[in-house]
Design a protein around this motif. Structure first.
Motif, PDB file in Angstrom:
ATOM      1  N   GLU A 153       0.788  -1.147  -0.107  1.00 38.26           N
ATOM      2  CA  GLU A 153       0.227  -0.048  -0.114  1.00 38.26           C
ATOM      3  C   GLU A 153       0.794   1.189  -0.122  1.00 38.26           C
ATOM      4  O   GLU A 153       0.557   2.234  -0.714  1.00 38.26           O
ATOM      5  N   GLU A 154       1.986   1.157   0.540  1.00 42.14           N
ATOM      6  CA  GLU A 154       2.907   2.217   0.851  1.00 42.14           C
ATOM      7  C   GLU A 154       3.637   2.518  -0.477  1.00 42.14           C
ATOM      8  O   GLU A 154       3.710   3.531  -1.002  1.00 42.14           O
ATOM      9  N   TYR A 155       3.843   1.427  -1.072  1.00 47.82           N
ATOM     10  CA  TYR A 155       4.483   1.373  -2.711  1.00 47.82           C
ATOM     11  C   TYR A 155       3.409   2.387  -3.343  1.00 47.82           C
ATOM     12  O   TYR A 155       4.090   3.090  -4.189  1.00 47.82           O
ATOM     13  N   ASN A 156       2.414   1.771  -3.452  1.00 51.15           N
ATOM     14  CA  ASN A 156       1.376   2.232  -4.269  1.00 51.15           C
ATOM     15  C   ASN A 156       1.016   3.749  -4.087  1.00 51.15           C
ATOM     16  O   ASN A 156       0.868   4.570  -5.016  1.00 51.15           O
ATOM     17  N   LYS A 157       1.118   4.139  -2.786  1.00 50.70           N
ATOM     18  CA  LYS A 157       1.073   5.474  -2.374  1.00 50.70           C
ATOM     19  C   LYS A 157       2.109   6.543  -2.970  1.00 50.70           C
ATOM     20  O   LYS A 157       1.902   7.471  -3.424  1.00 50.70           O
ATOM     21  N   ARG A 158       3.451   5.858  -2.876  1.00 50.34           N
ATOM     22  CA  ARG A 158       4.388   6.832  -3.075  1.00 50.34           C
ATOM     23  C   ARG A 158       4.388   6.647  -4.573  1.00 50.34           C
ATOM     24  O   ARG A 158       4.678   7.747  -5.429  1.00 50.34           O
ATOM     25  N   PHE A 159       3.920   5.682  -5.590  1.00 53.41           N
ATOM     26  CA  PHE A 159       4.059   5.834  -6.724  1.00 53.41           C
ATOM     27  C   PHE A 159       2.994   6.676  -7.268  1.00 53.41           C
ATOM     28  O   PHE A 159       3.124   7.309  -8.293  1.00 53.41           O
ATOM     29  N   ASN A 160       1.891   6.647  -6.785  1.00 54.24           N
ATOM     30  CA  ASN A 160       0.681   7.588  -7.209  1.00 54.24           C
ATOM     31  C   ASN A 160       1.013   9.168  -6.914  1.00 54.24           C
ATOM     32  O   ASN A 160       0.712   9.886  -7.669  1.00 54.24           O
ATOM     33  N   GLU A 161       1.879   9.236  -5.849  1.00 56.59           N
ATOM     34  CA  GLU A 161       2.255  10.585  -5.385  1.00 56.59           C
ATOM     35  C   GLU A 161       3.575  11.116  -6.469  1.00 56.59           C
ATOM     36  O   GLU A 161       3.366  12.310  -7.094  1.00 56.59           O
ATOM     37  N   LEU A 162       4.168   9.950  -6.807  1.00 60.76           N
ATOM     38  CA  LEU A 162       5.135  10.418  -7.969  1.00 60.76           C
ATOM     39  C   LEU A 162       4.444  10.691  -9.581  1.00 60.76           C
ATOM     40  O   LEU A 162       4.739  11.679 -10.041  1.00 60.76           O
ATOM     41  N   THR A 163       3.531   9.772  -9.721  1.00 58.81           N
ATOM     42  CA  THR A 163       2.577  10.025 -10.959  1.00 58.81           C
ATOM     43  C   THR A 163       1.971  11.438 -10.864  1.00 58.81           C
ATOM     44  O   THR A 163       1.862  12.075 -12.068  1.00 58.81           O
TER      45      THR A 163
END
Length: 161
Positions: free
Chosen positions: A5-15
């Protein structure tokens, strides 16, 4: 990054940030998302789980992440490779750049771009960008062991109140 979930959160923030950046500066920066490999990554660094933050476990993490990036760069005919890890006050830029040089020698078609993004006002610029774009900042590095250490710090802080 642990948990997924943190991986996805960080990826979504980067996006989100890259989309804003591309619009603001009329660019077309592409984001490459690799599959989440939490279990295999944990297995690689687990022998060093008791190492302190910033020690051998972290150095192995740098190596794994940078080598994955360097392999990708070579497979896709990129000219250069670097890492943004040198912006972090918690990461040793000298160790990261030595590792980059070593990887360059192993992947000779790819040049390593030496950096220390926190130098020469880089940390202040980073803080300004975080504020301007309201960028999420995590409170631990990313691996399961730094996550557990963060939880222990939070519990200790809570217990002290």
């Amino acid at each position: 990054i642990y948990p997924e979930e943190e991986y996805n959160k960080r990826f979504n923030e980067l996006t989100r940030y890259i989309n804003e950046y591309n619009l603001e500066f009329n660019q077309d920066v592409k984001i490459i998302k690799t599959p989440y490999q939490g279990a295999s990554y944990i297995k690689k660094i687990e022998p060093l789980k008791d190492e302190p933050e910033g020690g051998a476990r972290c150095h192995l993490c740098y190596r794994i992440r940078m080598e994955d990036g360097m392999k990708y760069a070579q497979e896709h005919s990129y000219d250069y490779f670097t890492t943004v890890m040198t912006i972090s006050r918690q990461k040793d830029s000298i160790v990261i750049n030595k590792l980059g040089e070593e990887l360059h020698n192993n992947y000779s078609k790819i040049k390593y771009f030496f950096s220390d993004f926190k130098k020469n006002g880089g940390q202040e610029q980073n803080n300004q960008l975080v504020k301007k774009y309201d960028i999420y900042r995590q409170n631990y590095c990313g691996c399961i062991f730094s996550y557990q250490e963060m939880l222990q710090r939070a519990k200790k802080d809570y217990d002290c109140k």
